[in-house]
Motif scaffolding. Structure first.
Motif, PDB file in Angstrom:
ATOM      1  N   ASN A   1       0.821  -1.208   0.000  1.00 40.28           N
ATOM      2  CA  ASN A   1       0.000   0.000   0.000  1.00 40.28           C
ATOM      3  C   ASN A   1       0.858   1.262   0.000  1.00 40.28           C
ATOM      4  O   ASN A   1       0.597   2.203  -0.743  1.00 40.28           O
ATOM      5  CB  ASN A   1      -0.919   0.010   1.223  1.00 40.28           C
ATOM      6  CG  ASN A   1      -2.221  -0.734   0.973  1.00 40.28           C
ATOM      7  OD1 ASN A   1      -2.216  -1.806   0.376  1.00 40.28           O
ATOM      8  ND2 ASN A   1      -3.326  -0.185   1.444  1.00 40.28           N
ATOM      9  N   ALA A   2       1.885   1.272   0.849  1.00 40.81           N
ATOM     10  CA  ALA A   2       2.738   2.459   0.938  1.00 40.81           C
ATOM     11  C   ALA A   2       3.441   2.728  -0.387  1.00 40.81           C
ATOM     12  O   ALA A   2       3.507   3.868  -0.855  1.00 40.81           O
ATOM     13  CB  ALA A   2       3.755   2.282   2.068  1.00 40.81           C
ATOM     14  N   ALA A   3       3.961   1.668  -1.003  1.00 39.71           N
ATOM     15  CA  ALA A   3       4.646   1.832  -2.287  1.00 39.71           C
ATOM     16  C   ALA A   3       3.699   2.373  -3.350  1.00 39.71           C
ATOM     17  O   ALA A   3       4.057   3.260  -4.128  1.00 39.71           O
ATOM     18  CB  ALA A   3       5.230   0.497  -2.740  1.00 39.71           C
ATOM     19  N   ALA A   4       2.476   1.853  -3.384  1.00 36.88           N
ATOM     20  CA  ALA A   4       1.507   2.287  -4.388  1.00 36.88           C
ATOM     21  C   ALA A   4       1.042   3.715  -4.140  1.00 36.88           C
ATOM     22  O   ALA A   4       0.785   4.468  -5.086  1.00 36.88           O
ATOM     23  CB  ALA A   4       0.312   1.344  -4.400  1.00 36.88           C
ATOM     24  N   LEU A   5       0.944   4.114  -2.876  1.00 34.74           N
ATOM     25  CA  LEU A   5       0.425   5.444  -2.548  1.00 34.74           C
ATOM     26  C   LEU A   5       1.440   6.555  -2.778  1.00 34.74           C
ATOM     27  O   LEU A   5       1.079   7.635  -3.234  1.00 34.74           O
ATOM     28  CB  LEU A   5      -0.054   5.473  -1.091  1.00 34.74           C
ATOM     29  CG  LEU A   5      -1.353   4.716  -0.799  1.00 34.74           C
ATOM     30  CD1 LEU A   5      -1.559   4.594   0.704  1.00 34.74           C
ATOM     31  CD2 LEU A   5      -2.544   5.421  -1.445  1.00 34.74           C
ATOM     32  N   ASP A   6       2.718   6.315  -2.446  1.00 40.26           N
ATOM     33  CA  ASP A   6       3.672   7.424  -2.581  1.00 40.26           C
ATOM     34  C   ASP A   6       5.117   6.937  -2.613  1.00 40.26           C
ATOM     35  O   ASP A   6       5.917   7.225  -1.721  1.00 40.26           O
ATOM     36  CB  ASP A   6       3.496   8.428  -1.440  1.00 40.26           C
ATOM     37  CG  ASP A   6       4.066   9.799  -1.795  1.00 40.26           C
ATOM     38  OD1 ASP A   6       4.801   9.908  -2.800  1.00 40.26           O
ATOM     39  OD2 ASP A   6       3.789  10.767  -1.075  1.00 40.26           O
ATOM     40  N   ALA A   7       5.465   6.199  -3.666  1.00 38.02           N
ATOM     41  CA  ALA A   7       6.825   5.688  -3.816  1.00 38.02           C
ATOM     42  C   ALA A   7       7.847   6.823  -3.873  1.00 38.02           C
ATOM     43  O   ALA A   7       8.925   6.737  -3.274  1.00 38.02           O
ATOM     44  CB  ALA A   7       6.925   4.840  -5.078  1.00 38.02           C
ATOM     45  N   LYS A   8       7.522   7.901  -4.569  1.00 38.56           N
ATOM     46  CA  LYS A   8       8.474   8.999  -4.769  1.00 38.56           C
ATOM     47  C   LYS A   8       8.915   9.611  -3.446  1.00 38.56           C
ATOM     48  O   LYS A   8      10.113   9.846  -3.210  1.00 38.56           O
ATOM     49  CB  LYS A   8       7.863  10.071  -5.668  1.00 38.56           C
ATOM     50  CG  LYS A   8       7.645   9.649  -7.111  1.00 38.56           C
ATOM     51  CD  LYS A   8       8.963   9.475  -7.853  1.00 38.56           C
ATOM     52  CE  LYS A   8       8.733   9.235  -9.339  1.00 38.56           C
ATOM     53  NZ  LYS A   8       9.996   8.998 -10.077  1.00 38.56           N
TER      54      LYS A   8
END
Length: 246
Positions: A78-85
């Motif tokens: 979830n974290a990667a999909a929400l705001d990887a940058k």
């Protein structure tokens, strides 16, 4: 789906579409959508803004990350999909390694997430080959690198409560980003941050820039913080907002 930018729920709807696409790609487990919906409900209760106690916790998180000898940023689907940058930007600004750790673990999904973070600009992503196991956990989130096992301070966005407890038992400073202030993770973490992921990451990054090199202020920020007091103040803020909205 085409969502007009003037739609009152534009940002929320775009995030939902983003997560749905991540499920189709295999980055996010379908149950992660339920988790996100639960978190978004708490954001409504906060007025979809960073509340003062959350901002204090974000500054404390920055102080602990700068003080750490072996910091680490741990990321799930979830974290990667929400705001990887911003996760990558944070790991670089500390600096700290970044590791993927997920509950619904398969080699294929781990490779998808690691490759995705690399495609977003992360130079090195840990987690491909587990070297250690977090004591007290009987599921795959116990699997980790030696870097995670040995770290002294760990940032865990959208964390499972039992793993947060296990990491604290290991003696680590655990910084959580869990928008639910009454979750087991928030009650357990050394520094629980109740805020939307992107807002929290951007604030922590800003505070890292402000605090870097100011050891006296870093000491003051850490020593003046009390997690129980902070969570109680946050709940009061939420109650006040709800009363004013009636």
């Amino acid at each position: 789906m085409s969502i007009p930018k003037d739609h009152p729920r534009y940002k929320s709807l775009m995030v939902r579409e983003q997560l749905a696409e991540a499920v189709e790609k295999g980055l996010v487990n379908p149950t992660g959508l339920i988790s996100h919906g639960r978190g978004e409900a708490f954001d409504y209760l906060m007025g979809e803004r960073t509340l003062p106690p959350s901002l204090e916790a974000e500054k404390v998180a920055a102080a602990y990350l700068l003080r750490a000898k072996r910091p680490l940023v741990c990321v799930n689907g979830n974290a990667a999909a929400l705001d990887a940058k911003n996760l990558i930007k944070l790991s670089e600004s500390i600096p700290a390694p970044l590791e993927i750790n997920i509950f619904h673990r398969t080699e294929e999904r781990m490779e998808l997430l690691i490759s995705y973070m690399e495609s977003q600009g992360c130079k090195e992503v840990l987690g491909r080959v587990p070297e250690e196991r977090i004591p007290g956990l009987n599921h795959d989130r116990a699997l980790c690198s030696k870097t995670l096992y040995d770290c002294d301070t760990i940032l865990v966005p959208i964390e499972d409560g039992d793993r947060a407890e296990a990491l604290v038992r290991m003696g680590k400073v655990v910084i959580s980003i869990d928008i639910n202030p009454i979750s087991r993770t928030s009650k357990t973490a050394t520094v629980p941050i109740s805020d939307e992921l992107t807002r929290a990451l951007e604030n922590i990054i800003r505070f890292i820039d402000e605090l870097r090199g100011d050891e006296k202020e870093i000491d003051r920020v850490i020593s003046s913080y009390d997690s129980d007091r902070n969570r109680k103040e946050l709940l009061k803020e939420i109650s006040s907002y709800l009363e004013s909205s009636c």
